[in-house]
Scaffold this motif. Structure first.
Motif, PDB file in Angstrom:
ATOM      1  N   PRO A   1       1.011  -1.135   0.066  1.00 24.87           N
ATOM      2  CA  PRO A   1      -0.372  -0.037  -0.079  1.00 24.87           C
ATOM      3  C   PRO A   1       1.150   1.152  -0.135  1.00 24.87           C
ATOM      4  O   PRO A   1       1.789   1.188   0.260  1.00 24.87           O
ATOM      5  N   PRO A   2       0.681   2.363  -0.720  1.00 24.63           N
ATOM      6  CA  PRO A   2       1.075   3.856  -0.574  1.00 24.63           C
ATOM      7  C   PRO A   2       0.910   4.273   0.862  1.00 24.63           C
ATOM      8  O   PRO A   2       0.176   3.512   1.004  1.00 24.63           O
ATOM      9  N   LEU A   3       2.158   4.666   1.190  1.00 26.57           N
ATOM     10  CA  LEU A   3       2.655   5.728   2.334  1.00 26.57           C
ATOM     11  C   LEU A   3       2.230   6.708   2.597  1.00 26.57           C
ATOM     12  O   LEU A   3       2.073   7.489   4.246  1.00 26.57           O
ATOM     13  N   TRP A   4       1.672   7.800   1.863  1.00 28.01           N
ATOM     14  CA  TRP A   4       2.063   9.121   1.192  1.00 28.01           C
ATOM     15  C   TRP A   4       0.795   9.430   2.369  1.00 28.01           C
ATOM     16  O   TRP A   4      -0.385   8.712   2.528  1.00 28.01           O
ATOM     17  N   GLY A   5       0.431  10.312   3.763  1.00 28.17           N
ATOM     18  CA  GLY A   5      -0.820  10.212   4.002  1.00 28.17           C
ATOM     19  C   GLY A   5      -1.272   9.596   5.282  1.00 28.17           C
ATOM     20  O   GLY A   5      -2.153  10.565   6.278  1.00 28.17           O
ATOM     21  N   ILE A   6       0.205   8.540   5.739  1.00 24.46           N
ATOM     22  CA  ILE A   6      -0.266   8.282   6.385  1.00 24.46           C
ATOM     23  C   ILE A   6      -0.657   8.657   8.070  1.00 24.46           C
ATOM     24  O   ILE A   6      -1.177   8.377   8.951  1.00 24.46           O
ATOM     25  N   GLY A   7       0.121   9.742   8.055  1.00 25.43           N
ATOM     26  CA  GLY A   7       0.521  10.574   9.345  1.00 25.43           C
ATOM     27  C   GLY A   7      -0.198  11.234   9.676  1.00 25.43           C
ATOM     28  O   GLY A   7      -0.663  11.494  10.849  1.00 25.43           O
ATOM     29  N   LEU A   8      -1.781  10.956   8.866  1.00 20.01           N
ATOM     30  CA  LEU A   8      -2.540  12.612   9.042  1.00 20.01           C
ATOM     31  C   LEU A   8      -4.242  11.250   8.998  1.00 20.01           C
ATOM     32  O   LEU A   8      -4.678  12.533   9.294  1.00 20.01           O
TER      33      LEU A   8
ATOM     34  N   SER B   1       5.320  10.837   9.345  1.00 15.21           N
ATOM     35  CA  SER B   1       5.408  11.980   8.284  1.00 15.21           C
ATOM     36  C   SER B   1       5.349  12.446   6.464  1.00 15.21           C
ATOM     37  O   SER B   1       5.451  13.645   6.165  1.00 15.21           O
ATOM     38  N   LEU B   2       5.389  11.149   6.244  1.00 21.01           N
ATOM     39  CA  LEU B   2       4.752  10.948   4.318  1.00 21.01           C
ATOM     40  C   LEU B   2       3.558  11.191   4.452  1.00 21.01           C
ATOM     41  O   LEU B   2       2.976  11.671   5.326  1.00 21.01           O
TER      42      LEU B   2
END
Length: 512
Positions: free
Chosen positions: A450-457, A511-512
């Motif tokens: 799975p993509p990790l971008w946005g995971i911290g939000l 942070s991604l």
């Protein structure tokens, strides 16, 4: 922008590139330094967003006409569909069976779904989590007995088991009574198919420094089945609705880049050998590389969207024209239809124009910019991510080619340097995560990275941190601890990290 040869670098080279320049990135304020850290996650489409609405902004570079189309698509994405017949003819046709009344019902604020709140008990019925079902082909019914349109996810009676078999290829078909997706809601006059039940079993372990941890392994079954028992040996697989920002950019990654990931991993030493899932696209009729869905079983965003309209809301379209009712569901078959042709016959409940507006909206949801990318702890976590070989599967960056269907997206998806952190390949993740249910060319132990971008939000947007395909992991570290199979060596490296190192790794990913 990367040159074409650089885009097809080996995975090993990508790992080295991930760590390159970390020593100077803090001091260097140039555009190159920012790019090396991937702060602009979606290139010029990126928005600097945090908080509850962080996933709901349009591309930063849309023009006024595109923003108007984005707003129209947003309205159809968020508003509830209603039962037919209704005076609201542009939005009627809900059901007969469904799990949500709108796209936003599963993707709250364009974000991530979750299993029922474990603190409130597990008999609460899920919305953002669905269950796909099928039977092995040698046990499958004749074609006219099952749902005629594949859609995506239903479950089974207490007799059905969450099988951990299925390592090799196995042909499957929809379960004869309940189809391929279990829907726990229905319109008036139609019985819901039943209820999903989840039972948790603790899985304990410890890190090398002695710190103990406890994971929760979910086991799924069904109750109150409205149309009788499911076929013995039914395979089932729970799926969480993922967050949506950046899906249009994922749609725009060149197939050659995904296949290059496969080639690079095949040529590397070690256990990581991802492979692409090749599937048929409903919109074009062509075979394409899969990139959406937890098993990469859907090739394009429009296919994914039309399938979700049918499977999750019971809304037919030109490409999925038949209600998802089986021969055993007489009340479902008799339920009123919401679409009409100009001649008065039965037509699709969502027309191509409306569907295209929704797809455009999804396609132009902007990935939020990274946060705290230059903090020392984040930079330390980035090095640990690299050293644990996480970047082999979670490939950091691509340069996008273009949308597969330009009329359904913006030309601004093309030529963007993006940082989704995924290879979009299938990987054997070991027995702990296996669902035992093949899907296309994916076997019962394989999942797409799975993509990790946005995971911290996700916590800001949706109020939880439930990760992995069924939300079993509560946060990044738990998700890592569920890794096995091809990722076992990476997990073992994390198990040997100190508490401070684990915290830095998590901070980098968030942070991604």
């Amino acid at each position: 922008m990367l040159s074409r040869p650089a885009r097809h670098a080996t995975a090993a080279g990508l790992m080295l590139a991930l760590g390159a320049g970390l020593g100077w990135a803090l001091a260097d304020e140039s555009e190159a330094a920012v790019d090396a850290l991937g702060e602009q996650t979606g290139g010029s489409t990126t928005v600097p967003a945090v908080g509850r609405n962080a996933f709901s902004f349009p591309f930063a570079n849309l023009d006024d006409e595109e923003r108007q189309r984005f707003a129209v698509g947003n309205s159809f994405f968020r508003r509830n569909w209603v039962e037919a017949p209704a005076s609201t003819t542009a939005r009627d046709g809900l059901g007969p069976h469904f799990i949500a009344r709108s796209c936003g019902g599963c993707h709250d604020q364009d974000g991530r779904g979750a299993p029922p709140d474990f603190k409130r008990g597990l008999n609460e019925q899920p919305i953002g989590l669905l269950v796909r079902i099928s039977v092995p082909v040698d046990e499958a019914p004749k074609p006219d007995a099952a749902r005629q349109a594949p859609r995506g996810g239903q479950g089974s009676s207490g007799a059905a088991r969450h099988s951990l078999e299925g390592e090799g290829p196995m042909a499957t078909a929809p379960e004869p009574v309940y189809g391929d997706q279990f829907n726990n809601r229905a319109v008036g006059g139609v019985k819901p198919e039943g209820e999903v039940r989840i039972r948790l079993k603790p899985v304990t372990g410890r890190f090398a420094d002695g710190t103990r941890y406890t994971l929760q392994a979910p086991h799924y079954s069904f109750a109150r089945l409205a149309y009788g028992p499911m076929q013995k040996g039914t395979l089932l697989s729970p799926r969480i609705a993922p967050q949506l920002p950046g899906v249009g950019l994922i749609d725009a990654i060149a197939e050659g880049d995904i296949l290059a990931n496969e080639t690079a991993q095949r040529e590397m030493s070690g256990p990581i050998k991802g492979r692409a899932n090749h599937v048929s696209d409903i919109w074009s009729g062509e075979m394409r590389v899969g990139r959406f869905g937890w098993k990469a079983n859907v090739p394009t965003l429009v296919h994914q969207t039309a399938g979700a309209f049918l499977g999750d809301m019971g809304i037919t379209s030109r490409v999925f024209p038949k209600e998802a009712c089986t021969a055993a569901q007489a009340d479902c078959l008799a339920s009123p239809h919401g679409g009409q042709t100009k001649g008065g016959g039965e037509g699709p409940e969502i027309d191509d124009t409306t569907l295209s507006h929704v797809v455009f909206y999804e396609s132009t949801l902007a990935p939020p910019a990274r946060r705290d990318a230059r903090e020392p702890e984040v930079l330390r976590g980035q090095k640990l991510f690299q050293s644990a070989q996480c970047a082999v599967c979670h490939r950091p960056s691509y340069v996008t080619a273009g949308a597969p269907f330009p009329a359904l997206s913006s030309p601004k998806v093309a030529g963007q340097k993006i940082y989704p952190y995924t290879d979009l390949l299938l990987h054997d993740m070991g027995p702990g995560l296996a669902d035992g249910r093949p899907d296309g060319q994916a076997n019962g132990r394989q999942w797409k990275t799975p993509p990790l971008w946005g995971i911290g939000l996700i916590r800001d947007v949706n109020g939880h941190q439930r990760l992995l395909h069924d939300g079993r992991a509560n946060g990044v570290l738990e998700a890592v601890l569920w890794h096995g199979g091809e990722a076992e060596a990476s997990k073992q490296r994390v198990l040997k990290m100190s508490g401070a190192e684990r915290a830095a790794l998590v901070k980098f990913v968030e942070s991604l």
